[in-house]
Design an enzyme around this catalytic site. Structure first.
Site, short mmCIF file in Angstrom:
data_model
loop_
_atom_site.label_atom_id
_atom_site.label_comp_id
_atom_site.label_asym_id
_atom_site.label_seq_id
_atom_site.Cartn_x
_atom_site.Cartn_y
_atom_site.Cartn_z
N ARG B 130 -12.32 -0.70 -18.52
CA ARG B 130 -12.38 -2.05 -19.14
C ARG B 130 -11.09 -2.83 -18.94
O ARG B 130 -10.67 -3.60 -19.82
CB ARG B 130 -12.70 -1.96 -20.64
CG ARG B 130 -14.09 -1.42 -20.92
CD ARG B 130 -14.57 -1.77 -22.32
NE ARG B 130 -15.81 -1.07 -22.60
CZ ARG B 130 -15.88 0.12 -23.17
NH1 ARG B 130 -14.78 0.72 -23.56
NH2 ARG B 130 -17.04 0.70 -23.38
N LYS B 152 -9.52 -15.16 -11.10
CA LYS B 152 -10.95 -15.13 -10.78
C LYS B 152 -11.19 -13.99 -9.80
O LYS B 152 -10.59 -13.95 -8.73
CB LYS B 152 -11.40 -16.44 -10.15
CG LYS B 152 -11.72 -17.51 -11.17
CD LYS B 152 -12.56 -18.59 -10.50
CE LYS B 152 -12.90 -19.72 -11.45
NZ LYS B 152 -13.68 -20.77 -10.79
N GLU B 194 -6.98 -25.28 1.66
CA GLU B 194 -6.73 -25.14 0.22
C GLU B 194 -5.38 -25.74 -0.16
O GLU B 194 -5.20 -26.23 -1.28
CB GLU B 194 -6.80 -23.67 -0.20
CG GLU B 194 -8.14 -22.98 0.07
CD GLU B 194 -9.20 -23.25 -1.00
OE1 GLU B 194 -8.93 -24.01 -1.96
OE2 GLU B 194 -10.31 -22.70 -0.87
N LYS B 235 -1.60 -24.48 -8.73
CA LYS B 235 -2.67 -23.63 -9.26
C LYS B 235 -2.24 -23.02 -10.59
O LYS B 235 -3.03 -22.95 -11.54
CB LYS B 235 -3.04 -22.54 -8.26
CG LYS B 235 -4.12 -21.63 -8.82
CD LYS B 235 -5.17 -21.28 -7.83
CE LYS B 235 -6.30 -20.52 -8.51
NZ LYS B 235 -7.25 -19.96 -7.57
N GLU B 245 -11.84 -21.89 -17.20
CA GLU B 245 -12.61 -22.99 -16.61
C GLU B 245 -13.58 -23.63 -17.59
O GLU B 245 -14.78 -23.70 -17.37
CB GLU B 245 -13.36 -22.53 -15.35
CG GLU B 245 -13.90 -23.72 -14.55
CD GLU B 245 -14.36 -23.34 -13.14
OE1 GLU B 245 -13.75 -22.47 -12.51
OE2 GLU B 245 -15.34 -23.94 -12.70
N ARG B 249 -9.80 -26.75 -15.03
CA ARG B 249 -9.76 -25.79 -13.92
C ARG B 249 -10.86 -26.07 -12.90
O ARG B 249 -10.73 -25.73 -11.73
CB ARG B 249 -9.87 -24.36 -14.45
CG ARG B 249 -9.78 -23.34 -13.33
CD ARG B 249 -9.49 -21.93 -13.79
NE ARG B 249 -9.44 -21.05 -12.64
CZ ARG B 249 -8.94 -19.83 -12.63
NH1 ARG B 249 -8.42 -19.33 -13.74
NH2 ARG B 249 -8.94 -19.10 -11.54
N ASN B 253 -12.34 -26.68 -7.79
CA ASN B 253 -13.55 -26.56 -6.98
C ASN B 253 -13.79 -27.78 -6.10
O ASN B 253 -14.85 -27.89 -5.48
CB ASN B 253 -14.77 -26.33 -7.89
CG ASN B 253 -14.68 -25.01 -8.61
OD1 ASN B 253 -14.29 -24.01 -8.04
ND2 ASN B 253 -15.03 -25.02 -9.89
N HIS B 256 -15.77 -27.47 -3.02
CA HIS B 256 -16.35 -26.13 -3.00
C HIS B 256 -17.86 -26.11 -3.21
O HIS B 256 -18.52 -25.17 -2.78
CB HIS B 256 -15.67 -25.22 -4.04
CG HIS B 256 -14.34 -24.70 -3.57
ND1 HIS B 256 -13.29 -25.52 -3.23
CD2 HIS B 256 -13.90 -23.43 -3.34
CE1 HIS B 256 -12.25 -24.79 -2.84
NE2 HIS B 256 -12.59 -23.52 -2.90
N HIS B 260 -19.56 -24.14 -0.48
CA HIS B 260 -20.32 -22.91 -0.73
C HIS B 260 -21.74 -23.03 -0.16
O HIS B 260 -22.28 -22.06 0.38
CB HIS B 260 -20.40 -22.61 -2.23
CG HIS B 260 -19.14 -22.00 -2.77
ND1 HIS B 260 -18.89 -21.92 -4.13
CD2 HIS B 260 -18.08 -21.43 -2.16
CE1 HIS B 260 -17.71 -21.34 -4.32
NE2 HIS B 260 -17.20 -21.03 -3.14
N HIS B 275 -14.55 -19.64 4.86
CA HIS B 275 -14.49 -20.35 3.57
C HIS B 275 -13.66 -21.64 3.63
O HIS B 275 -14.13 -22.70 3.21
CB HIS B 275 -13.94 -19.40 2.50
CG HIS B 275 -13.76 -20.04 1.17
ND1 HIS B 275 -14.81 -20.45 0.38
CD2 HIS B 275 -12.62 -20.38 0.48
CE1 HIS B 275 -14.35 -21.00 -0.73
NE2 HIS B 275 -13.03 -20.96 -0.70
#
Lengths: 377, 377
Positions: B130, B152, B194, B235, B245, B249, B253, B256, B260, B275
């Site tokens: 965990r 992330k 990016e 960032k 997010e 945040r 994206n 993105h 994506h 990407h």
């Protein structure tokens, strides 16, 4: 606690975790009215229900009917029953079911079942879209008083039990006490071990009350609801104080380090030992070991053993059917248990009934000597 | 920013997240000195290093040597390179390697590689026991300026990219800028998309600086370190303000959602589209769509496209080799993207360069009309 007034049939326990606080509702008939309770709390209209074959056969249809009647569009997935379902093999289809159902931020994943389904489904909800809303409908006593509350989720690994998972709190827990009437006596007893545990951790009055009232708890009705609510409140208090188990929450592992090792030693074969039975034996061992370390009176260990034996739980390693592996194998399992820090063994020990504490410097040599004495061979 | 003094060869950016704050170290030679940086921060002496075949062939031996020389007992696992490694199939052996290495609370899991290895390993570290400590050693520009920072983590699902994962912050990020010299020009350019993104989100001065200095950034040296540090700081600021997010945040994206969808439309086939290239096209589309919605000037979209084209990035759907699926398929991918709420489409749109914002009520019909126009057929 004997003088407490008759409880109302339905109880609510609040788990206080700031913006992640949630209610545990306890009482009869909650599966049939699940959709009302859900719809009054969540805006979403899509749900994915995960259950197992045994629980699903009885309760999936009424739950799906309740959801449909409230205009909730639900899909379901029925998994095999048993501890082996807490694996990557079954986690994958649960995740795909959740993603396929396009569960969005106000929708939810529902676990309908015992600890296995709750832990597995909670883990999947915790990782699908990096965290989806999650509702627990626990159908075993163990799940109602322990595993459905507090946000520990996960699966087993070949290296040990519950070693892979996340903390992911539910948004709601619905503990329908009607379902407990259909549990086998053995399964109910196993859950009762976790109820007794809350008394042994830090509620000596509750343990007194259980000694006097356990037959009423087993019979059902208000005493049972009272025992469940007290247990949930005890767990809620610990979780609110220490969600991530940096300190006090470790007390909930009373009996679990020995218990997990015994479960591993019997290959998680439920015909020989189920989790609550391992905890029962583990709690007796923890009290005996504490007495051996001159921390507590042997009389307390005897009292714990007598009560658990009264209710029909196993209390000694020798009560487990079949041969156990040697002490070295048990020690390996103990060392792989999560509660390890810098090579030192961490155990929950006790100074007496209701006076447990975290000991993080227990010498392995003492544990080995103790297990050599307790081992039935 | 043109007047900024020459940077020191090594920069440190701090990600402020209370008790989970951590440093990003940026500069040459950090892999060879990794063990020193780790040992000065973590007490543990066991590590599990996860890498891929390509990166491992160059950098695993020096890293393992560095760890061994510092008395750290490390195991390693080398996985196939490529986006397909971000799957349950490879997550399982990573988890088992971590558990088998008996990583305890002060030990750590190390990701040595690009975004794929970082996302996969971070996810495994986030769920093993965990949550285990985690160190990122990003070896691509994209990973250094984006994916290694911010916590992330995750894997892909047949339903879409990054749909299964957790938030799990690293304890340390070591961005060794020497490794960037061995990247292919195409891979460097993809990471650069990016870098440019941070200017487009809310740093118009940085975008100006990049327009003037991008050749120096590509050439290496201080300008490159400056661009990486500025990106990491951007960032870090966003992550510190909104770790999970819930708001700001989401600006990260930018480009993105379209990106994506294009990656999905090309089956994540890196020979057609990687990407960063998807993000480059996506950022141009986001600026063009914003202009079409009368939110921004078409001149800004033209300026973004001109800059990305200058550095050699694709900027239009038609730049992708091979046929694209129809608009309906792209829309399905957009709707399955994580940034969906109550059926409404959420996009990052802009009012101009450095003036992006979260729009959570974009009509699907407008997006479809726009894509029909942009689609090369």
């Amino acid at each position: 606690m004997n003088s407490r007034a008759i409880v109302k049939p339905k109880r609510t326990v609040r788990v206080e975790l700031a913006d992640r606080s949630y209610d545990i509702l306890i009482g009869p008939g909650l599966i049939a009215s699940a959709a009302n309770e859900i719809a009054s709390r969540l805006k979403g209209r899509r749900m994915a229900v995960i259950t197992d074959e045994n629980v699903g056969a009885r309760y999936l249809a009424p739950l799906m009917d309740s959801l449909a009647a409230s205009g909730i569009d639900a899909v379901s997935l029925v998994l095999p029953a048993g501890e082996k379902t807490k694996s990557f093999e079954h986690l994958i289809p649960v995740c795909e079911t959740i993603l396929g159902a396009r569960i969005e931020r106000n929708d939810a994943v529902i676990a309908l079942g015992g600890g296995v389904i709750g832990d597995l489904t909670g883990f999947a909800a915790g990782i699908a879209r990096r965290g989806s809303r999650f509702i627990q409908i626990p159908t075993s006593l163990l799940a109602q008083v322990d595993s459905s509350v507090g946000g520990k989720t996960g699966i087993n690994s070949p290296h040990g039990k519950n070693l892979i998972g996340v903390f992911h709190q539910p948004d709601l827990v619905l503990a329908d006490t009607d379902v407990l009437d259909t549990l086998s006596p053995r399964e109910f007893r196993a859950g009762y071990a976790e109820v007794a545990k809350y008394g042994l951790i830090d509620k000596p009055d509750f343990f007194d009350w259980l000694e006097a009232n356990w037959r009423a708890v087993f019979a059902g009705g208000d005493a049972r609801i009272e025992a469940i609510a007290t247990s949930c409140q005890a767990k809620a208090d610990v979780v609110a104080a220490d969600e991530r188990e940096n300190g006090r929450r470790a007390l909930l592992n009373l009996g679990h380090t020995f218990g997990h090792a015994l479960e591993a030693a019997t290959q998680y074969d439920g015909s020989r030992l189920v989790h609550g039975e391992g905890v029962a034996i583990g709690m007796v061992l923890a009290h005996r070991f504490s007495a051996r370390m001159n921390l507590a009176s042997p009389d307390d260990a005897a009292r714990v053993e007598a009560h658990l034996k009264d209710v029909g739980l196993p209390t000694r390693m020798g009560d487990i059917p079949g041969a156990l592996p040697p002490v070295g194998t048990l020690m390996d399992a103990i060392a792989q248990d999560k509660k390890v820090k810098g090579g030192q063994l961490t155990f929950i020990l006790t100074r007496g009934i209701g006076r447990s504490f975290v000991a993080d410097d227990v010498p392995a040599s003492e544990v080995i000597r103790f297990l050599e004495e307790m081992h039935p061979r």
